[in-house]
Scaffold this motif. Structure first.
Motif, PDB file in Angstrom:
ATOM      1  N   ASN A   1       0.379  -1.187   0.541  1.00 37.01           N
ATOM      2  CA  ASN A   1       0.264   0.259   0.124  1.00 37.01           C
ATOM      3  C   ASN A   1       0.665   1.001   0.146  1.00 37.01           C
ATOM      4  O   ASN A   1       0.400   2.099  -0.007  1.00 37.01           O
ATOM      5  N   ILE A   2       2.088   1.209   0.302  1.00 36.41           N
ATOM      6  CA  ILE A   2       3.236   2.323   0.378  1.00 36.41           C
ATOM      7  C   ILE A   2       4.189   2.080  -1.204  1.00 36.41           C
ATOM      8  O   ILE A   2       4.800   3.316  -1.177  1.00 36.41           O
ATOM      9  N   ALA A   3       3.540   0.689  -1.710  1.00 37.53           N
ATOM     10  CA  ALA A   3       4.818   1.207  -2.516  1.00 37.53           C
ATOM     11  C   ALA A   3       4.228   2.128  -4.107  1.00 37.53           C
ATOM     12  O   ALA A   3       2.926   2.156  -3.832  1.00 37.53           O
ATOM     13  N   ASP A   4       5.679   2.767  -4.598  1.00 35.64           N
ATOM     14  CA  ASP A   4       5.238   4.026  -5.181  1.00 35.64           C
ATOM     15  C   ASP A   4       4.964   3.458  -7.282  1.00 35.64           C
ATOM     16  O   ASP A   4       5.924   3.828  -7.431  1.00 35.64           O
TER      17      ASP A   4
ATOM     18  N   ALA B   1      -8.395  -5.400   9.371  1.00 34.45           N
ATOM     19  CA  ALA B   1      -7.316  -3.943   9.652  1.00 34.45           C
ATOM     20  C   ALA B   1      -5.998  -4.272   8.740  1.00 34.45           C
ATOM     21  O   ALA B   1      -5.507  -2.521   8.369  1.00 34.45           O
ATOM     22  N   VAL B   2      -6.164  -4.748   8.030  1.00 38.04           N
ATOM     23  CA  VAL B   2      -5.768  -4.714   6.566  1.00 38.04           C
ATOM     24  C   VAL B   2      -5.701  -4.735   5.109  1.00 38.04           C
ATOM     25  O   VAL B   2      -6.410  -6.233   5.427  1.00 38.04           O
ATOM     26  N   ALA B   3      -5.072  -3.943   4.617  1.00 35.86           N
ATOM     27  CA  ALA B   3      -6.086  -4.928   2.876  1.00 35.86           C
ATOM     28  C   ALA B   3      -5.782  -3.850   2.093  1.00 35.86           C
ATOM     29  O   ALA B   3      -4.977  -2.434   2.004  1.00 35.86           O
TER      30      ALA B   3
ATOM     31  N   ASP C   1     -16.190  -0.060   2.523  1.00 31.89           N
ATOM     32  CA  ASP C   1     -14.711  -0.301   2.444  1.00 31.89           C
ATOM     33  C   ASP C   1     -14.422  -0.040   0.833  1.00 31.89           C
ATOM     34  O   ASP C   1     -13.364   0.108   0.313  1.00 31.89           O
ATOM     35  N   GLY C   2     -15.046  -1.742   0.119  1.00 31.81           N
ATOM     36  CA  GLY C   2     -14.965  -1.569  -1.372  1.00 31.81           C
ATOM     37  C   GLY C   2     -14.489  -0.291  -2.183  1.00 31.81           C
ATOM     38  O   GLY C   2     -14.513  -0.540  -3.179  1.00 31.81           O
ATOM     39  N   ILE C   3     -15.719   0.814  -1.209  1.00 32.54           N
ATOM     40  CA  ILE C   3     -15.617   1.833  -2.560  1.00 32.54           C
ATOM     41  C   ILE C   3     -14.237   2.297  -2.439  1.00 32.54           C
ATOM     42  O   ILE C   3     -13.147   2.499  -3.847  1.00 32.54           O
ATOM     43  N   SER C   4     -13.397   2.353  -1.472  1.00 29.83           N
ATOM     44  CA  SER C   4     -12.115   2.907  -1.808  1.00 29.83           C
ATOM     45  C   SER C   4     -11.307   2.050  -2.668  1.00 29.83           C
ATOM     46  O   SER C   4      -9.988   3.041  -2.145  1.00 29.83           O
ATOM     47  N   HIS C   5     -10.994   1.066  -1.621  1.00 27.79           N
ATOM     48  CA  HIS C   5     -10.303  -0.090  -2.043  1.00 27.79           C
ATOM     49  C   HIS C   5     -10.057  -0.208  -3.527  1.00 27.79           C
ATOM     50  O   HIS C   5      -8.860  -1.003  -3.770  1.00 27.79           O
ATOM     51  N   SER C   6     -11.337  -0.326  -4.239  1.00 30.13           N
ATOM     52  CA  SER C   6     -11.049  -1.285  -5.154  1.00 30.13           C
ATOM     53  C   SER C   6     -10.172  -0.420  -6.254  1.00 30.13           C
ATOM     54  O   SER C   6     -10.400  -1.104  -7.469  1.00 30.13           O
TER      55      SER C   6
END
Length: 569
Positions: A156-159, A180-182, A202-207
């Motif tokens: 998640n922090i990869a550029d 806790a992590v996704a 949370d799917g809206i912000s993760h997908s």
């Protein structure tokens, strides 16, 4: 496009294998190659930058190994991290891992690599793309393996972009809740049908951007669900418009017997011309009925005025703005098709109860009624709305009820009982919480369920306004918007929705189809407004009305186009 839960997609897979006799490895191969197609077309990756493939122990990991082998065969530099030893992963995934190895592929089996985290951290700094094939639709709960949790945190922090296979790892495919992590994906490639969890919670912000790819699962006969969930894609919306077009032509043909000879001849020629094409345009909406828009205080009048202007741009024949006299006298009608009716004022700039007779007379001539912004929440206004609802029920008049009015309907049980059947309600999350007497947090977590309950309780069509709006009707239809919108920064989008609703209802379209098409057009306008604002252009209501008409017309002129690879969002 249907939207399925984890259980439903798993049942579909089983039926594919049992009914068609297809081997599961073939479906896995199709899935992996579909992901590669998206990678090549969406990202156009650099041949000189390494691609990291992260594989879990299940069939999602197997898909990842297919992606790794296919990319390597195309000349890309690929490296795989696997969360389990190869001998401990699923049989199909093991087969695909061996095929990748046979091509000379490199795999770091994390349990056998004590320094995997250092190696992983180094590779993330230099890679061009990450493929997330860690967890699939079977995941349900929290990630408890520390190595996996660390891996997702580093991803998640990869550029660099992240592409998730079927759904982001750590996300529940049905509820959309993340542990806790996704993974926060740049792109998600969903197989056969999108999963419900991608569009809620949370799917809206993760997908990220969602692609849906056909991988050969059986689609006939259709899955029998108590609830029909549809993703509102352009394909679905165009089909709805074409179905309406056919029905409208049949209605026009049936009216021929009521016309004299000359009128009948002109109508026959008109219908013949319309039959020659399956395309329709805004020009065909030029006789789209008369709408009464009931509004209120000067502070809120801009919204209902913009609704009327947007509807007119989209083909509405006539709109009557019913306003307190003190508000109406400030408006000079721009044309004969926009009428401002000033009625009795309560002295504070709101409609008075004594205006009821004039309102009822207008309703008898109307094709649609909308109760909009600026109506005062007091006993007199509630009594007036009861009278209006009673008349609308008697006249079988289509009704749109804005969130402002719903907020005080929520506090009056007698008023709720009078809400016209098949009215279209447009509540926000906070208003639906009041109507159902639940906490707003419950609505945020279970917005689909809440919209469905309210729809059945009030026997109405509900549009729950949200980043991705939800549509529910009493027959258990659920529509989910495929486009993100920003109502907070672009409040004009409320007017776009209302303007489209009254236009389509005035055409005699059924309320559920009206809701679906209006939400989709609202999404298209949102995308145009955001791009124009980025260029520093104006977002005033005149511009918004033109954008709405442009989007609607483009949609009407779009032929139904089946794509093997459908970009949904």
């Amino acid at each position: 496009m249907r939207i399925l839960t984890a259980k439903e997609i798993q049942e579909l897979e089983k039926r594919t294998f049992l009914t068609l006799g297809l081997p599961s490895l073939l479906i896995m191969e199709n899935a992996g190659r579909a992901v590669v197609d998206v990678i090549l077309n969406h990202f156009k990756p650099d041949l000189h930058k390494e691609i990291l493939i992260l594989c879990g122990s299940g069939n999602n990991g197997g898909d990842g190994f297919v992606v790794a082998r296919t990319l390597k065969n195309l000349g890309f530099s690929v490296f795989v991290f696997c969360t389990r030893r190869i001998e401990h992963i699923s049989s199909d995934a093991r087969f695909q891992a061996q095929a990748f190895k046979n091509l000379g592929g490199s795999i770091c089996e994390i349990p056998a690599c004590p320094d995997w985290d250092n190696q992983f951290s180094t590779k993330i700094l230099n890679c061009g793309l990450i493929v997330d094939a860690l967890l699939g639709t079977g995941f349900n709960g929290q990630i408890t393996i520390s190595d996996l949790s660390l891996m997702i945190d580093l991803i998640n922090i990869a550029d660099c972009p992240i592409i998730s296979i079927d759904l982001p790892s750590g996300l529940n495919a049905t509820t959309g809740t993340a542990g806790a992590v996704a993974v926060y994906a740049t792109v998600t490639v969903a197989f056969q049908y999108p999963k419900l969890g991608l569009f809620i919670a949370d799917g809206i912000s993760h997908s990220g951007t969602i692609y849906v790819c056909d991988i050969g699962l059986i689609t006939q006969p259709a899955i029998n669900n108590e609830i029909q969930r549809e993703l509102l894609t352009q394909d679905f919306i165009v089909k709805e418009l074409q179905e309406w077009h056919k029905k409208n032509l049949a209605i026009q043909s049936a009216k021929l017997s009521t016309l004299n000879s000359q009128e009948r001849l002109q109508k026959i020629i008109q219908i013949h011309d319309l039959h020659k094409t399956d395309q329709i345009s805004v020009e065909q909406f030029t006789d789209a009925g008369m709408v009464v828009l009931l509004g209120g205080h000067l502070d809120r009048i801009s919204s209902i005025y913009a609704t009327a202007k947007i509807a007119q741009q989209c083909g509405l024949r006539k709109a009557s703005l019913v306003l307190p006299y003190s508000v109406a006298k400030k408006f000079i009608p721009e044309s004969l098709t926009l009428q401002c009716v000033g009625l009795a004022d309560d002295g504070e700039g709101y409609l008075a109860r004594v205006a009821e007779n004039e309102i009822l007379t207008l309703l008898e001539k109307a094709d649609v009624l909308m109760l909009g912004a600026g109506l005062k929440e007091n006993a007199a206004m509630k009594e007036l709305i009861k009278i209006v609802f009673t008349s609308a029920n008697k006249l079988k008049l289509p009704v749109v009820i804005d969130s402002d009015v719903l907020s005080f309907i929520a506090k009056d049980s007698a008023l709720r009982l009078l809400v016209p059947e098949t009215a279209i309600l447009t509540p926000t999350k906070s208003v639906i919480a009041k109507l159902l007497d639940v906490q707003i947090e419950n609505v945020k977590i279970s917005k689909i369920e809440c919209a469905g309950i309210l729809s059945r309780v009030l026997n109405s069509i509900v549009i729950l306004k949200n980043e991705r709006s939800v549509i529910a009707d009493p027959q258990s239809f659920m529509g989910l918007s495929s486009i993100n919108i920003d109502l907070q920064d672009l409040p004009e989008l409320d007017d776009v929705l209302n303007g489209m609703l009254v236009t389509l209802l005035a055409q005699g379209m059924n309320p559920t189809s009206c809701a679906c098409i209006s939400v989709f057009v609202q999404g298209l306008v949102s995308e145009l407004m955001q791009s124009q604002l980025a260029l520093g252009r104006s977002d005033n209501w005149i511009n918004v009305a033109k954008l709405t008409a442009q989007c609607f017309n483009d949609l009407l002129l779009t032929r139904n186009n089946e794509l093997a690879l459908a970009k949904c969002i």
